[in-house]
Design a protein around this motif. Structure first.
Motif: not given
Length: 103
Positions: A52-53, A78-79, A84-86, A100-103
């Motif tokens: 991820a970035k 925001i991820v 799109k913002a998820v 956890n936000m990044l999954g």
């Protein structure tokens, strides 16, 4: 991986066209909680390197981006995935919460 400074000039290329998830950190230099979360975001960037970035948006310098995402309080994280913002979180978050936000 280093954390990228995001502006309206590089946002499309770095975020909207990214094939990886992108964590956005909306912050300002005068914001105490932002200064608390900044080193955590840096640690997350090192951990997710290649998967991820991570980018930071200074809301004082990039008010258009803050407005585009409806950022009313900072820090806001925001991820983005496929443009799109998820996931969105406001306030100081733990490293695990951000991961956890990044999954």
């Amino acid at each position: 991986m280093s954390v990228k400074t995001l502006t309206k000039d590089n946002f499309t290329t770095e975020v909207l066209q990214s094939d990886q998830a992108v964590l956005l950190d909306f912050w300002a230099p005068w914001c105490g909680p932002c200064r608390m979360v900044s080193p955590i975001v840096d640690q997350v960037a090192a951990e997710v390197d290649g998967r991820a970035k991570v980018g930071k948006v200074n809301v004082d310098e990039q008010p258009e981006l803050a407005a585009q995402f409806g950022v009313m309080s900072i820090p806001t994280l925001i991820v983005m995935k496929q443009g799109k913002a998820v996931a969105t979180r406001v306030g100081v978050q733990s490293k695990q919460a951000i991961l956890n936000m990044l999954g």
